[in-house]
Design a protein around this motif. Structure first.
Motif, PDB file in Angstrom:
ATOM      1  N   VAL A  89       0.840  -1.196   0.000  1.00  0.00           N
ATOM      2  CA  VAL A  89       0.000   0.000   0.000  1.00  0.00           C
ATOM      3  C   VAL A  89       0.877   1.249   0.000  1.00  0.00           C
ATOM      4  CG1 VAL A  89      -1.671   1.320   1.358  1.00  0.00           C
ATOM      5  CG2 VAL A  89      -1.973  -1.132   1.058  1.00  0.00           C
ATOM      6  N   GLY A  90       1.934   1.241   0.808  1.00  0.00           N
ATOM      7  CA  GLY A  90       2.831   2.392   0.864  1.00  0.00           C
ATOM      8  C   GLY A  90       3.509   2.678  -0.465  1.00  0.00           C
ATOM      9  N   VAL A  91       3.955   1.634  -1.130  1.00  0.00           N
ATOM     10  CA  VAL A  91       4.605   1.823  -2.431  1.00  0.00           C
ATOM     11  C   VAL A  91       3.585   2.308  -3.463  1.00  0.00           C
ATOM     12  CG1 VAL A  91       5.750   0.622  -4.327  1.00  0.00           C
ATOM     13  CG2 VAL A  91       6.505   0.258  -1.996  1.00  0.00           C
ATOM     14  N   ALA A  92       2.380   1.787  -3.405  1.00  0.00           N
ATOM     15  CA  ALA A  92       1.344   2.249  -4.340  1.00  0.00           C
ATOM     16  C   ALA A  92       1.030   3.723  -4.123  1.00  0.00           C
ATOM     17  CB  ALA A  92       0.082   1.407  -4.190  1.00  0.00           C
ATOM     18  N   VAL A  93       0.899   4.137  -2.864  1.00  0.00           N
ATOM     19  CA  VAL A  93       0.627   5.545  -2.559  1.00  0.00           C
ATOM     20  C   VAL A  93       1.807   6.419  -2.988  1.00  0.00           C
ATOM     21  CG1 VAL A  93       0.310   7.175  -0.649  1.00  0.00           C
ATOM     22  CG2 VAL A  93      -1.009   5.070  -0.726  1.00  0.00           C
ATOM     23  N   ALA A  94       3.034   5.967  -2.721  1.00  0.00           N
ATOM     24  CA  ALA A  94       4.212   6.744  -3.117  1.00  0.00           C
ATOM     25  C   ALA A  94       4.307   6.875  -4.629  1.00  0.00           C
ATOM     26  CB  ALA A  94       5.479   6.100  -2.560  1.00  0.00           C
ATOM     27  N   THR A  95       3.980   5.821  -5.342  1.00  0.00           N
ATOM     28  CA  THR A  95       4.011   5.878  -6.806  1.00  0.00           C
ATOM     29  C   THR A  95       2.960   6.834  -7.339  1.00  0.00           C
ATOM     30  OG1 THR A  95       4.824   3.606  -6.859  1.00  0.00           O
ATOM     31  CG2 THR A  95       3.908   4.481  -8.895  1.00  0.00           C
ATOM     32  N   LEU A  96       1.762   6.812  -6.769  1.00  0.00           N
ATOM     33  CA  LEU A  96       0.723   7.759  -7.180  1.00  0.00           C
ATOM     34  C   LEU A  96       1.126   9.190  -6.855  1.00  0.00           C
ATOM     35  CD1 LEU A  96      -2.515   5.814  -6.192  1.00  0.00           C
ATOM     36  CD2 LEU A  96      -1.676   6.312  -8.491  1.00  0.00           C
ATOM     37  N   ALA A  97       1.727   9.402  -5.675  1.00  0.00           N
ATOM     38  CA  ALA A  97       2.189  10.747  -5.311  1.00  0.00           C
ATOM     39  C   ALA A  97       3.302  11.207  -6.248  1.00  0.00           C
ATOM     40  CB  ALA A  97       2.670  10.768  -3.860  1.00  0.00           C
ATOM     41  N   ALA A  98       4.188  10.289  -6.627  1.00  0.00           N
ATOM     42  CA  ALA A  98       5.257  10.645  -7.560  1.00  0.00           C
ATOM     43  C   ALA A  98       4.677  11.026  -8.910  1.00  0.00           C
ATOM     44  CB  ALA A  98       6.222   9.470  -7.712  1.00  0.00           C
ATOM     45  N   SER A  99       3.684  10.288  -9.362  1.00  0.00           N
ATOM     46  CA  SER A  99       3.046  10.618 -10.637  1.00  0.00           C
ATOM     47  C   SER A  99       2.360  11.979 -10.570  1.00  0.00           C
ATOM     48  CB  SER A  99       2.025   9.550 -11.008  1.00  0.00           C
ATOM     49  OG  SER A  99       2.646   8.309 -11.132  1.00  0.00           O
ATOM     50  N   ALA A 100       1.631  12.219  -9.491  1.00  0.00           N
ATOM     51  CA  ALA A 100       0.950  13.507  -9.333  1.00  0.00           C
ATOM     52  C   ALA A 100       1.957  14.645  -9.224  1.00  0.00           C
ATOM     53  CB  ALA A 100       0.052  13.473  -8.102  1.00  0.00           C
ATOM     54  N   GLY A 101       3.049  14.410  -8.503  1.00  0.00           N
ATOM     55  CA  GLY A 101       4.092  15.440  -8.392  1.00  0.00           C
ATOM     56  C   GLY A 101       4.750  15.730  -9.724  1.00  0.00           C
ATOM     57  N   GLY A 102       4.999  14.684 -10.506  1.00  0.00           N
ATOM     58  CA  GLY A 102       5.596  14.879 -11.828  1.00  0.00           C
ATOM     59  C   GLY A 102       4.683  15.651 -12.752  1.00  0.00           C
ATOM     60  N   VAL A 103       3.400  15.306 -12.746  1.00  0.00           N
ATOM     61  CA  VAL A 103       2.439  16.028 -13.591  1.00  0.00           C
ATOM     62  C   VAL A 103       2.299  17.471 -13.113  1.00  0.00           C
ATOM     63  CG1 VAL A 103      -0.011  16.155 -14.218  1.00  0.00           C
ATOM     64  CG2 VAL A 103       1.182  13.976 -14.294  1.00  0.00           C
ATOM     65  N   ALA A 104       2.214  17.673 -11.801  1.00  0.00           N
ATOM     66  CA  ALA A 104       2.079  19.028 -11.271  1.00  0.00           C
ATOM     67  C   ALA A 104       3.310  19.874 -11.579  1.00  0.00           C
ATOM     68  CB  ALA A 104       1.841  18.975  -9.764  1.00  0.00           C
ATOM     69  N   SER A 105       4.495  19.262 -11.532  1.00  0.00           N
ATOM     70  CA  SER A 105       5.709  20.037 -11.808  1.00  0.00           C
ATOM     71  C   SER A 105       5.784  20.461 -13.268  1.00  0.00           C
ATOM     72  CB  SER A 105       6.958  19.238 -11.424  1.00  0.00           C
ATOM     73  OG  SER A 105       7.101  18.117 -12.254  1.00  0.00           O
ATOM     74  N   VAL A 106       5.177  19.688 -14.154  1.00  0.00           N
ATOM     75  CA  VAL A 106       5.147  20.065 -15.570  1.00  0.00           C
ATOM     76  C   VAL A 106       4.108  21.146 -15.826  1.00  0.00           C
ATOM     77  CG1 VAL A 106       4.597  19.186 -17.872  1.00  0.00           C
ATOM     78  CG2 VAL A 106       6.025  17.845 -16.356  1.00  0.00           C
ATOM     79  N   LEU A 107       2.982  21.080 -15.121  1.00  0.00           N
ATOM     80  CA  LEU A 107       1.885  22.006 -15.368  1.00  0.00           C
ATOM     81  C   LEU A 107       2.027  23.350 -14.669  1.00  0.00           C
ATOM     82  CD1 LEU A 107      -1.132  19.534 -15.236  1.00  0.00           C
ATOM     83  CD2 LEU A 107       0.061  20.429 -17.237  1.00  0.00           C
ATOM     84  N   VAL A 108       2.925  23.451 -13.676  1.00  0.00           N
ATOM     85  CA  VAL A 108       3.087  24.709 -12.957  1.00  0.00           C
ATOM     86  C   VAL A 108       3.712  25.733 -13.892  1.00  0.00           C
ATOM     87  CG1 VAL A 108       4.421  25.828 -11.127  1.00  0.00           C
ATOM     88  CG2 VAL A 108       3.218  23.714 -10.662  1.00  0.00           C
ATOM     89  N   GLU A 109       3.108  26.892 -13.953  1.00  0.00           N
ATOM     90  CA  GLU A 109       3.636  27.954 -14.789  1.00  0.00           C
ATOM     91  C   GLU A 109       4.664  28.733 -13.997  1.00  0.00           C
ATOM     92  OE1 GLU A 109       0.711  30.374 -16.659  1.00  0.00           O
ATOM     93  OE2 GLU A 109      -0.689  28.719 -16.800  1.00  0.00           O
ATOM     94  N   THR A 110       5.789  29.016 -14.634  1.00  0.00           N
ATOM     95  CA  THR A 110       6.826  29.820 -13.959  1.00  0.00           C
ATOM     96  C   THR A 110       6.464  31.282 -14.065  1.00  0.00           C
ATOM     97  OG1 THR A 110       8.132  29.924 -15.967  1.00  0.00           O
ATOM     98  CG2 THR A 110       8.620  28.124 -14.459  1.00  0.00           C
ATOM     99  N   THR A 111       6.798  32.028 -13.047  1.00  0.00           N
ATOM    100  CA  THR A 111       6.526  33.470 -13.010  1.00  0.00           C
ATOM    101  C   THR A 111       7.825  34.212 -13.250  1.00  0.00           C
ATOM    102  OG1 THR A 111       6.810  33.462 -10.628  1.00  0.00           O
ATOM    103  CG2 THR A 111       4.562  33.211 -11.469  1.00  0.00           C
ATOM    104  N   SER A 112       8.199  34.367 -14.529  1.00  0.00           N
ATOM    105  CA  SER A 112       9.423  35.099 -14.830  1.00  0.00           C
ATOM    106  C   SER A 112       9.166  36.291 -15.698  1.00  0.00           C
ATOM    107  CB  SER A 112      10.470  34.244 -15.504  1.00  0.00           C
ATOM    108  OG  SER A 112      10.065  33.099 -16.104  1.00  0.00           O
TER     109      SER A 112
END
Length: 112
Positions: A89-112
């Protein structure tokens, strides 16, 4: 669920190595997503992404530890076939969190 334990046959084959490699690949994927989340969080000034990255690094270390224990279980005198439910269960949750973090890091717009 009780662990299923059987007597080792003396020649475990490549199962322990394949298992160790699978856990190592999972840990590496989580660590890469942690780096992406940290970088995006620091560049965009999003503290929640930095927190996700730190949590993912901790999860990556936990996956390495679980993989080491599993490799020892599979290469011992008695083979423990079923891993602990909490580890799965822990590995499944960590994998889902990693996927969500990866998608969120791509979708975040930089403020430059």
């Amino acid at each position: 669920m009780r662990p299923h334990v059987i007597a080792a046959t003396g020649d475990p084959g490549l199962q322990p190595e394949r298992t160790a490699l699978a856990w190592t690949r999972t840990a590496l994927a989580i660590a890469v997503n942690a780096l992406l989340s940290l970088r995006s969080g620091l560049v965009a000034g999003e503290p929640w992404l930095v927190a996700v990255g730190v949590l993912l690094f901790a999860a990556s270390g936990a996956v390495v530890a679980i993989g080491t224990v599993r490799r020892r279980h599979l290469s011992g005198d008695r083979l423990v076939i079923t891993p602990p439910r909490g580890a799965l269960v822990g590995v499944a949750v960590a994998t889902l969190a990693a996927s969500a973090g990866g998608v969120a890091s791509v979708l975040v717009e930089t403020t430059s």
